[in-house]
Scaffold this motif. Structure first.
Motif, mmCIF file in Angstrom:
data_model
loop_
_atom_site.group_PDB
_atom_site.id
_atom_site.type_symbol
_atom_site.label_atom_id
_atom_site.label_comp_id
_atom_site.label_asym_id
_atom_site.label_seq_id
_atom_site.Cartn_x
_atom_site.Cartn_y
_atom_site.Cartn_z
ATOM 1 N N ASN A 183 30.099 -28.277 10.036
ATOM 2 C CA ASN A 183 29.856 -27.429 8.928
ATOM 3 C C ASN A 183 28.913 -25.731 9.188
ATOM 4 O OD1 ASN A 183 31.031 -27.875 6.819
ATOM 5 N ND2 ASN A 183 29.332 -29.541 6.371
ATOM 6 N N ASP A 184 28.450 -26.823 11.261
ATOM 7 C CA ASP A 184 27.556 -25.371 12.056
ATOM 8 C C ASP A 184 28.183 -23.896 11.506
ATOM 9 O OD1 ASP A 184 26.228 -27.080 12.893
ATOM 10 O OD2 ASP A 184 27.262 -27.665 14.728
ATOM 11 N N ASP A 185 29.270 -23.873 12.031
ATOM 12 C CA ASP A 185 29.370 -22.244 11.691
ATOM 13 C C ASP A 185 29.191 -21.866 10.170
ATOM 14 O OD1 ASP A 185 31.080 -22.260 13.796
ATOM 15 O OD2 ASP A 185 33.052 -22.343 13.331
ATOM 16 N N LYS A 186 28.988 -21.999 9.394
ATOM 17 C CA LYS A 186 28.460 -21.818 7.974
ATOM 18 C C LYS A 186 26.921 -22.861 7.941
ATOM 19 C CE LYS A 186 32.319 -23.611 6.275
ATOM 20 N NZ LYS A 186 32.731 -24.812 5.091
ATOM 21 N N ALA A 187 26.499 -22.788 8.669
ATOM 22 C CA ALA A 187 24.635 -23.556 8.605
ATOM 23 C C ALA A 187 23.641 -22.465 8.929
ATOM 24 C CB ALA A 187 25.064 -24.941 8.983
ATOM 25 N N ILE A 188 22.327 -23.133 8.179
ATOM 26 C CA ILE A 188 21.465 -22.128 8.977
ATOM 27 C C ILE A 188 20.678 -22.648 10.033
ATOM 28 C CG2 ILE A 188 19.031 -21.464 8.294
ATOM 29 C CD1 ILE A 188 21.033 -19.456 7.233
ATOM 30 N N HIS A 189 20.548 -22.951 11.058
ATOM 31 C CA HIS A 189 19.745 -23.030 12.297
ATOM 32 C C HIS A 189 18.562 -22.997 12.102
ATOM 33 C CE1 HIS A 189 23.549 -24.706 12.785
ATOM 34 N NE2 HIS A 189 24.543 -23.644 13.066
ATOM 35 N N LEU A 190 17.771 -23.806 12.063
ATOM 36 C CA LEU A 190 15.726 -23.621 12.728
ATOM 37 C C LEU A 190 15.870 -23.832 14.178
ATOM 38 C CD1 LEU A 190 14.578 -24.412 8.668
ATOM 39 C CD2 LEU A 190 15.815 -22.147 9.833
ATOM 40 N N ILE A 191 15.416 -23.195 14.485
ATOM 41 C CA ILE A 191 14.472 -23.997 15.914
ATOM 42 C C ILE A 191 12.902 -23.506 15.520
ATOM 43 C CG2 ILE A 191 16.945 -22.895 17.203
ATOM 44 C CD1 ILE A 191 15.093 -20.379 18.037
ATOM 45 N N ALA A 192 12.913 -24.108 16.540
ATOM 46 C CA ALA A 192 11.138 -24.587 17.347
ATOM 47 C C ALA A 192 11.253 -23.680 18.895
ATOM 48 C CB ALA A 192 10.467 -25.919 17.417
ATOM 49 N N LYS A 193 10.363 -22.599 19.359
ATOM 50 C CA LYS A 193 10.452 -22.382 20.769
ATOM 51 C C LYS A 193 8.746 -22.017 21.165
ATOM 52 C CE LYS A 193 14.010 -19.141 21.586
ATOM 53 N NZ LYS A 193 13.947 -17.163 21.942
ATOM 54 N N VAL A 194 8.810 -22.843 22.295
ATOM 55 C CA VAL A 194 7.232 -22.614 23.511
ATOM 56 C C VAL A 194 7.476 -21.746 24.258
ATOM 57 C CG1 VAL A 194 5.721 -24.305 24.351
ATOM 58 C CG2 VAL A 194 6.817 -24.520 22.435
ATOM 59 N N ASP A 195 7.065 -21.026 24.109
ATOM 60 C CA ASP A 195 7.382 -20.102 25.461
ATOM 61 C C ASP A 195 8.730 -18.907 26.098
ATOM 62 O OD1 ASP A 195 4.715 -20.824 26.490
ATOM 63 O OD2 ASP A 195 4.552 -21.929 27.447
ATOM 64 N N ARG A 196 8.490 -18.834 24.573
ATOM 65 C CA ARG A 196 11.384 -18.773 24.982
ATOM 66 C C ARG A 196 11.965 -19.812 24.986
ATOM 67 N NH1 ARG A 196 10.016 -12.999 27.892
ATOM 68 N NH2 ARG A 196 7.939 -11.791 26.466
ATOM 69 N N LYS A 197 11.757 -20.899 24.944
ATOM 70 C CA LYS A 197 12.156 -22.474 25.348
ATOM 71 C C LYS A 197 12.176 -23.078 23.933
ATOM 72 C CE LYS A 197 12.793 -25.675 28.208
ATOM 73 N NZ LYS A 197 12.651 -27.339 28.511
ATOM 74 N N ILE A 198 13.524 -23.157 23.672
ATOM 75 C CA ILE A 198 14.099 -23.705 22.151
ATOM 76 C C ILE A 198 13.248 -25.547 22.869
ATOM 77 C CG2 ILE A 198 15.487 -24.929 20.974
ATOM 78 C CD1 ILE A 198 17.472 -22.240 21.078
ATOM 79 N N GLY A 232 13.277 -27.510 19.606
ATOM 80 C CA GLY A 232 13.404 -28.176 18.828
ATOM 81 C C GLY A 232 14.668 -27.510 17.866
ATOM 82 N N ALA A 233 15.492 -28.182 17.492
ATOM 83 C CA ALA A 233 16.466 -27.661 16.318
ATOM 84 C C ALA A 233 16.569 -28.685 14.687
ATOM 85 C CB ALA A 233 17.695 -27.254 17.290
ATOM 86 N N ILE A 234 16.957 -27.637 13.846
ATOM 87 C CA ILE A 234 16.952 -28.558 12.519
ATOM 88 C C ILE A 234 18.363 -28.039 11.604
ATOM 89 C CG2 ILE A 234 15.224 -27.906 11.514
ATOM 90 C CD1 ILE A 234 15.380 -30.567 10.172
ATOM 91 N N SER A 235 19.484 -28.380 11.137
ATOM 92 C CA SER A 235 20.422 -27.282 10.890
ATOM 93 C C SER A 235 20.670 -28.339 9.277
ATOM 94 C CB SER A 235 21.529 -27.467 11.389
ATOM 95 O OG SER A 235 22.057 -27.740 12.973
ATOM 96 N N LEU A 236 21.155 -27.141 8.278
ATOM 97 C CA LEU A 236 21.057 -27.174 7.141
ATOM 98 C C LEU A 236 22.158 -26.299 6.616
ATOM 99 C CD1 LEU A 236 17.631 -25.205 6.250
ATOM 100 C CD2 LEU A 236 18.004 -27.738 6.563
ATOM 101 N N TYR A 237 22.831 -27.187 5.672
ATOM 102 C CA TYR A 237 24.331 -27.167 5.165
ATOM 103 C C TYR A 237 23.882 -26.917 3.577
ATOM 104 C CZ TYR A 237 28.784 -25.979 3.540
ATOM 105 O OH TYR A 237 29.721 -25.524 2.759
ATOM 106 N N ILE A 238 24.132 -25.515 2.942
ATOM 107 C CA ILE A 238 24.580 -25.485 1.561
ATOM 108 C C ILE A 238 25.046 -25.700 1.199
ATOM 109 C CG2 ILE A 238 22.972 -24.388 -0.259
ATOM 110 C CD1 ILE A 238 20.788 -22.892 1.191
ATOM 111 N N SER A 239 25.436 -26.058 0.058
ATOM 112 C CA SER A 239 26.678 -25.729 -0.574
ATOM 113 C C SER A 239 26.789 -25.721 -1.811
ATOM 114 C CB SER A 239 27.560 -27.638 -0.794
ATOM 115 O OG SER A 239 26.493 -27.934 -2.013
ATOM 116 N N LYS A 276 20.780 -33.325 12.387
ATOM 117 C CA LYS A 276 20.510 -32.984 13.774
ATOM 118 C C LYS A 276 19.320 -32.533 14.183
ATOM 119 C CE LYS A 276 25.229 -33.171 15.581
ATOM 120 N NZ LYS A 276 26.608 -33.419 14.678
ATOM 121 N N LEU A 277 18.120 -33.432 13.364
ATOM 122 C CA LEU A 277 17.474 -33.121 14.005
ATOM 123 C C LEU A 277 16.936 -33.261 15.295
ATOM 124 C CD1 LEU A 277 14.416 -31.861 13.775
ATOM 125 C CD2 LEU A 277 13.654 -34.010 13.190
ATOM 126 N N CYS A 278 16.586 -32.395 16.224
ATOM 127 C CA CYS A 278 16.338 -32.608 18.103
ATOM 128 C C CYS A 278 15.200 -32.249 18.293
ATOM 129 C CB CYS A 278 17.716 -32.462 18.493
ATOM 130 S SG CYS A 278 18.527 -30.958 18.480
#
Length: 143
Positions: free
Chosen positions: A39-54, A56-63, A88-90
């Motif tokens: 579902n990655d193509d349809k999901a929302i991916h939230l990111i955390a950036k520090v000094d323009r570098k990602i 952390g990330a987590i993905s959300l898929y709403i049905s 996929k919280l990373c």
């Protein structure tokens, strides 16, 4: 340390895949082909950036009402039909003892609440004891 949280764009999603590989393949021996989810193509991916570098990330898929989620039998039905997978919280190892993980989880909760999602499922590997404990503290139940 200033952390920027945002919804990833398509360029940033490519960086998320690299981050997932660094964490899940290198640290957890995940198969590399599992870095992109169905579902990655349809999901929302939230990111955390520090000094323009990602960092952390987590993905959300709403049905929607017509769709069945992977484990919706465990969640049961939602009154409005909206269920979500949170996956996929990373977070890079240098940032795991910071507020990055909690910030991503809080942002995902807020996003789902704003989109009227009533129930969500979070998949966590059994060996991720710290993540499991964190989710328990936030009110999630193990199923």
């Amino acid at each position: 340390m200033k952390i920027l949280y945002k919804i990833a764009d398509s360029k940033e999603f490519k960086e998320i895949i690299i981050l997932r590989k660094e964490i899940f393949v290198s640290e957890d021996n995940y198969p590399e082909e599992a870095m992109k989810s169905l579902n990655d193509d349809k999901a929302i991916h939230l990111i955390a950036k520090v000094d323009r570098k990602i960092v952390g990330a987590i993905s959300l898929y709403i049905s929607d009402e017509k769709e069945t989620l992977f484990l919706s039998d465990k969640l049961g039905a939602a009154d409005n039909g909206l269920l979500a997978d949170v996956y996929k919280l990373c977070v890079l190892s240098d940032y795991r003892k910071t507020q990055v993980s909690l910030g991503l989880i809080f942002l995902s909760y807020k996003y789902l609440k704003n989109h009227r999602v009533q129930k969500n499922f979070i998949f966590v590997l059994k060996n991720k004891k710290e993540q499991i404990e964190l989710y328990k503290k936030l009110g999630y139940e193990r199923s």
